[in-house]
Every structure is written in structure tokens, then in C-alpha cells.
Design an enzyme around this catalytic site. Sequence first.
Site, PDB file in Angstrom:
ATOM      1  N   HIS A   1     -79.933 -38.754 -12.797  1.00 11.07           N
ATOM      2  CA  HIS A   1     -80.894 -38.638 -11.706  1.00 11.07           C
ATOM      3  C   HIS A   1     -81.865 -37.485 -11.990  1.00 11.07           C
ATOM      4  O   HIS A   1     -81.647 -36.698 -12.912  1.00 11.07           O
ATOM      5  CB  HIS A   1     -80.169 -38.406 -10.359  1.00 11.07           C
ATOM      6  CG  HIS A   1     -79.389 -37.127 -10.297  1.00 11.07           C
ATOM      7  ND1 HIS A   1     -78.011 -37.091 -10.345  1.00 11.07           N
ATOM      8  CD2 HIS A   1     -79.785 -35.839 -10.203  1.00 11.07           C
ATOM      9  CE1 HIS A   1     -77.602 -35.841 -10.273  1.00 11.07           C
ATOM     10  NE2 HIS A   1     -78.659 -35.054 -10.193  1.00 11.07           N
TER      11      HIS A   1
HETATM   12  P1  TYD Z   1     -72.904 -36.833  -7.591  1.00 10.19           P
HETATM   13  O1  TYD Z   1     -74.322 -36.605  -7.163  1.00 10.19           O
HETATM   14  O2  TYD Z   1     -72.479 -38.229  -7.845  1.00 10.19           O
HETATM   15  O3  TYD Z   1     -72.602 -35.965  -8.885  1.00 10.19           O
HETATM   16  P2  TYD Z   1     -73.275 -36.078 -10.345  1.00 10.19           P
HETATM   17  O4  TYD Z   1     -74.747 -36.253 -10.152  1.00 10.19           O
HETATM   18  O5  TYD Z   1     -72.941 -34.794 -11.002  1.00 10.19           O
HETATM   19  O6  TYD Z   1     -72.668 -37.229 -11.079  1.00 10.19           O
HETATM   20  O7  TYD Z   1     -71.959 -36.147  -6.495  1.00 10.19           O
HETATM   21  C1  TYD Z   1     -70.608 -36.514  -6.330  1.00 10.19           C
HETATM   22  C2  TYD Z   1     -70.223 -36.341  -4.864  1.00 10.19           C
HETATM   23  O8  TYD Z   1     -70.290 -34.968  -4.476  1.00 10.19           O
HETATM   24  C3  TYD Z   1     -71.118 -37.110  -3.932  1.00 10.19           C
HETATM   25  O9  TYD Z   1     -70.288 -37.672  -2.916  1.00 10.19           O
HETATM   26  C4  TYD Z   1     -71.999 -36.066  -3.312  1.00 10.19           C
HETATM   27  C5  TYD Z   1     -71.160 -34.816  -3.360  1.00 10.19           C
HETATM   28  N1  TYD Z   1     -71.927 -33.575  -3.522  1.00 10.19           N
HETATM   29  C6  TYD Z   1     -71.980 -32.676  -2.490  1.00 10.19           C
HETATM   30  O10 TYD Z   1     -71.391 -32.882  -1.404  1.00 10.19           O
HETATM   31  N2  TYD Z   1     -72.669 -31.515  -2.649  1.00 10.19           N
HETATM   32  C7  TYD Z   1     -73.309 -31.223  -3.808  1.00 10.19           C
HETATM   33  O11 TYD Z   1     -73.921 -30.138  -3.927  1.00 10.19           O
HETATM   34  C8  TYD Z   1     -73.281 -32.180  -4.893  1.00 10.19           C
HETATM   35  C9  TYD Z   1     -73.989 -31.919  -6.190  1.00 10.19           C
HETATM   36  C10 TYD Z   1     -72.566 -33.352  -4.692  1.00 10.19           C
END
Ligand code: TYD
Length: 139
Positions: free
Chosen positions: A51
Site C-alpha cells: 500500500h
Molecule cells: P495492515 O495494514 O494489514 O498491516 P501491513 O500493512 O503491515 O500488512 O494492519 C494489520 C492490522 O493491524 C489491521 O487490522 C489494522 C491494524 N493496525 C492498527 O490497528 N494500527 C496501526 O497502526 C496499523 C499499522 C495497523
Amino acid sequence: MKSTVTWIELAKHGDARGSLVAIENQRGIPFDIHRVYFIFDTLPGVSRGHHAHHDLTQLMICTAGHCKVTVDDGSTRTSMTLDDPCRGLLLDGLIWREMDDFSPDCVLMVLASAPYDETDYIRDYAEFQQLVKVDAQHS
Ligand code: TYD
């Protein structure tokens, strides 16, 4: 908006006992830190991220182990290994990021300029490329 990816060196306070790195808001970090999260226990073969963000600056620091971070500004894609707790990778502007090749002991800490906001995410690569184009026309 100019998109940049740069390394930031963090001062290491080492002595006979070992090493320590301290991070303070507005001291060597070019944004206000509003959030810290870390990624760990990543299973083999997992790829994360995929992303970009509309309006977020992040500093990635691999505090243990190692992982690979791939950054893409819409025209150039570069992969870097993060394996040094004294070096952070600063992602600013429209940068697509992917993280993989996590070692089992990897702890990837991320400092962010804003609280978590799902509406700030760009999760579609074609949409990201379109936004990069529009951004280039306005700068
Ligand atoms: P996600 O965006 O899928 O992580 P990545 O981009 O690293 O693969 O996030 C995983 C989960 O964690 C999703 O349910 C959202 C949550 N999250 C938060 O609650 N706070 C945060 O700061 C981040 C980065 C994710």
C-alpha cells in the site's frame, strides 16, 4: 508533493554493557511522532504492506533480525535490506511499500506522523499510479 526515501542514522550510545538508541520527538526525526507500531512473529514467506498513503510520513527501523523493504515511487522500484537498529528508512510522500523476507526474529518498528486511519491507505496499485500521475501534473 515530492516523494522521497532516505536513510536516517540514529546515534548509538554504546559502552561496555552494550548498545542503546534513543529517539525523541523533533530531535533528528523530521516529523512529529504520533504513532509507533511494530511487526514481529512474521511467518515464513509472508509479504506485508502493499500500500501507499495519501498523507503520512514513516520511519522504519529494524530493531532485531532483518527484513526486505521494497519501495516504489511510481516509476522506480528499489529493494533494501533492513538489518541495523541504528539506521531508519524514511518514507515520505506517495511511496508504495512492500515488506518481506522477514527473519524469524525480526522486529520491524515503525514511527508514523499520524494516528492510524484506514482512509489514508491506498491499497490499489493502479490507483496509486494514477495519483502519482496527478501529483506530477500539479508540481
Ligand atoms: P495492515 O495494514 O494489514 O498491516 P501491513 O500493512 O503491515 O500488512 O494492519 C494489520 C492490522 O493491524 C489491521 O487490522 C489494522 C491494524 N493496525 C492498527 O490497528 N494500527 C496501526 O497502526 C496499523 C499499522 C495497523
